[in-house]
Design an enzyme around this catalytic site. Sequence first.
Site, short mmCIF file in Angstrom:
data_model
loop_
_atom_site.label_atom_id
_atom_site.label_comp_id
_atom_site.label_asym_id
_atom_site.label_seq_id
_atom_site.Cartn_x
_atom_site.Cartn_y
_atom_site.Cartn_z
N GLU A 209 0.80 -1.22 0.00
CA GLU A 209 0.00 0.00 0.00
C GLU A 209 0.83 1.27 0.00
O GLU A 209 1.97 1.28 0.43
CB GLU A 209 -0.87 0.04 1.27
CG GLU A 209 -1.97 -0.96 1.22
CD GLU A 209 -3.08 -0.61 2.20
OE1 GLU A 209 -4.07 -1.33 2.19
OE2 GLU A 209 -2.95 0.36 2.95
N CYS B 21 3.37 8.37 1.84
CA CYS B 21 3.92 7.35 2.74
C CYS B 21 4.14 6.09 1.90
O CYS B 21 3.20 5.49 1.39
CB CYS B 21 2.90 7.12 3.85
SG CYS B 21 3.42 5.93 5.06
N CYS C 92 6.45 -7.45 6.95
CA CYS C 92 7.66 -7.06 7.68
C CYS C 92 8.05 -8.21 8.59
O CYS C 92 7.19 -8.83 9.18
CB CYS C 92 7.39 -5.80 8.52
SG CYS C 92 8.86 -5.17 9.35
N CYS D 88 6.88 -6.17 15.32
CA CYS D 88 6.60 -5.27 16.43
C CYS D 88 5.17 -5.56 16.91
O CYS D 88 4.27 -5.74 16.09
CB CYS D 88 6.73 -3.81 16.00
SG CYS D 88 8.41 -3.41 15.54
N CYS E 208 2.09 -3.47 15.82
CA CYS E 208 2.00 -3.08 14.40
C CYS E 208 1.32 -4.16 13.58
O CYS E 208 1.70 -5.32 13.63
CB CYS E 208 3.40 -2.80 13.85
SG CYS E 208 3.43 -2.57 12.06
N ASN F 13 -3.00 3.08 17.09
CA ASN F 13 -4.13 2.78 16.24
C ASN F 13 -4.52 1.33 16.41
O ASN F 13 -3.81 0.45 15.96
CB ASN F 13 -3.68 2.97 14.79
CG ASN F 13 -4.63 3.84 14.07
OD1 ASN F 13 -5.82 3.54 14.00
ND2 ASN F 13 -4.10 4.92 13.55
N CYS G 82 -0.93 4.65 10.06
CA CYS G 82 0.28 3.86 10.18
C CYS G 82 -0.01 2.53 10.84
O CYS G 82 -0.77 2.45 11.78
CB CYS G 82 1.29 4.58 11.06
SG CYS G 82 1.88 6.06 10.34
N1 SAH Z 1 9.50 -0.25 9.79
C1 SAH Z 1 9.73 1.13 9.92
C2 SAH Z 1 8.85 1.98 9.03
C3 SAH Z 1 7.40 1.57 8.91
S1 SAH Z 1 6.38 1.70 10.34
C4 SAH Z 1 9.60 1.55 11.37
O1 SAH Z 1 9.11 0.75 12.17
O2 SAH Z 1 9.98 2.66 11.67
C5 SAH Z 1 5.99 3.44 10.36
C6 SAH Z 1 5.54 3.95 11.74
O3 SAH Z 1 4.21 3.53 12.05
C7 SAH Z 1 6.43 3.46 12.86
O4 SAH Z 1 6.79 4.48 13.71
C8 SAH Z 1 5.54 2.49 13.53
O5 SAH Z 1 5.93 2.30 14.81
C9 SAH Z 1 4.18 3.15 13.39
N2 SAH Z 1 3.07 2.23 13.71
C10 SAH Z 1 3.00 0.92 13.42
N3 SAH Z 1 1.84 0.38 13.89
C11 SAH Z 1 1.16 1.38 14.48
C12 SAH Z 1 -0.12 1.45 15.15
N4 SAH Z 1 -0.91 0.39 15.26
N5 SAH Z 1 -0.51 2.64 15.61
C13 SAH Z 1 0.28 3.74 15.44
N6 SAH Z 1 1.48 3.72 14.86
C14 SAH Z 1 1.93 2.56 14.36
FE1 SF4 Z 2 7.96 -3.67 10.78
FE2 SF4 Z 2 5.78 -2.56 11.79
FE3 SF4 Z 2 7.90 -2.92 13.33
FE4 SF4 Z 2 7.97 -1.05 11.40
S1 SF4 Z 2 6.64 -1.04 13.19
S2 SF4 Z 2 9.56 -2.59 11.89
S3 SF4 Z 2 6.70 -2.08 9.83
S4 SF4 Z 2 6.66 -4.56 12.38
#
Ligand code: SAH
Ligand code: SF4
Length: 423
Positions: A124, A137, A144, A148, A151, A353, A396
């Site tokens: 996306e 974005c 990934c 995390c 996420c 989120n 995000c």
């Molecule tokens: N992998 C990279 C870039 C993609 S994630 C990284 O982790 O930085 C982009 C941003 O979205 C990151 O700061 C991540 O922590 C945030 N993010 C991921 N899941 C989220 C959620 N459920 N609510 C708010 N922010 C989130």
């Molecule tokens: Fe991967 Fe999501 Fe962690 Fe970013 S926040 S490194 S996209 S798992």
Amino acid sequence: MQTAANPLMPIPGAIDPVPVPRAVTPREDGRVDLLGLARDQIRAVLESAGLEPKQAKLRAKQLFHWLYHRGETDFEKMTDLAKPLRGWMAERFIVGRPQVVEAQVSSDGTRKWLLRSDDGQDYEMVFIPDADRGTLCVSSQVGCTLNCRFCHTGTMRLVRNLTPGEIVGQVMLARDALGEWPKGNMGGSMASTIEDEDDDAPQYTADGRMLTNIVMMGMGEPLYNFDHVRDALKVVMDGDGLALSKRRVTLSTSGVVPMMARAGEEIGVNLAVSLHAVTKDVRDELVPLNRKYGIEELLQACADYPGANNARRITFEYVMIKNKNDSDADAHELVRLLRQFRLPAKVNLIPFNPWPGTDYECSTPERIRRFSDIVFEGGISAPVRTPRGRDIMAACGQLKSASEKKSRAELDRLAAEKQAALG
Ligand code: SAH
Ligand code: SF4
């Protein structure tokens, strides 16, 4: 699987996996897609197709301009190439775009596209218009590997690196959709993938473009796809093409420490770091990569990041999760750490989120406000990021997968209800 004995999500393979490398999918018609290629690569492709080296060099320069400055996809319209040459090229090459599966526009103007690669994988991109800028974005991977825990992307099973063409393709497609190629050149089939712009749409740059900034914050960890992300961003920043200044490009990493110096040296864009916690226990849980590269090591790598200074500060992203990382003590510790490493820093507070199946909740607005105040009082800017595009699940970490299925299922249900009501 998450069990009581193993409260953290497992990390597939080692913690440092390099996701499935992928050869470019061959096209059935045997033509080569030029999308995403650098000038030298275009020249090499032209040479191997039979052009003399000198010719190849000149034509590569012209093609580069047509592709990335004009957004042209039709060789017939490349008017400074002799007619027979245009035909010769069209037989051997194409200028592609990612396939659009779905394009949505939020009530706040945010746009989201679900894209599909040639081998059928979905990823996306999201465009976020603001008062003074328009930010795209961009995704770097399908899924990934880093898992995390907060996420959504981290829960996707399938992971593969996007190719430079697929990364640059996102920017090209956004320009197509926003109608932002130089005028007189919008007749191409790719023009305006979704509905036309309003006449009174805001114009952000001197040349009247809305797409002004790029953040590598879509799906995936860009530093786990370093070569492709670097090559793609070089094309995006090339002054003869898309020409986005490196000051308007930001790469976000969850903290792949060994790649950070190279990112600074070889790409030179702004750095954002997904910190999200200030203690080992909490960061180990939220960002499992922390077990490999701890907070101190990460902050040291930030302090050493080439090009970071007070005019170009590092952004620390901090997702606000209720009763997990949002206490006053956490805020004070955040200030202390950023000061200890003398970081030219700003903090971006992101309301968590929620997504279906997550264990976490978003902090209350009062808690977020208080946290922000403490960091501000510590002398570090800490704005709260306003959630955007919630109605189209464009935020995000919500990209793709279940959100799509859910919204479609939802649509089907609504359609069925409507039918029933009518019938
Ligand atoms: N992998 C990279 C870039 C993609 S994630 C990284 O982790 O930085 C982009 C941003 O979205 C990151 O700061 C991540 O922590 C945030 N993010 C991921 N899941 C989220 C959620 N459920 N609510 C708010 N922010 C989130
Ligand atoms: Fe991967 Fe999501 Fe962690 Fe970013 S926040 S490194 S996209 S798992």
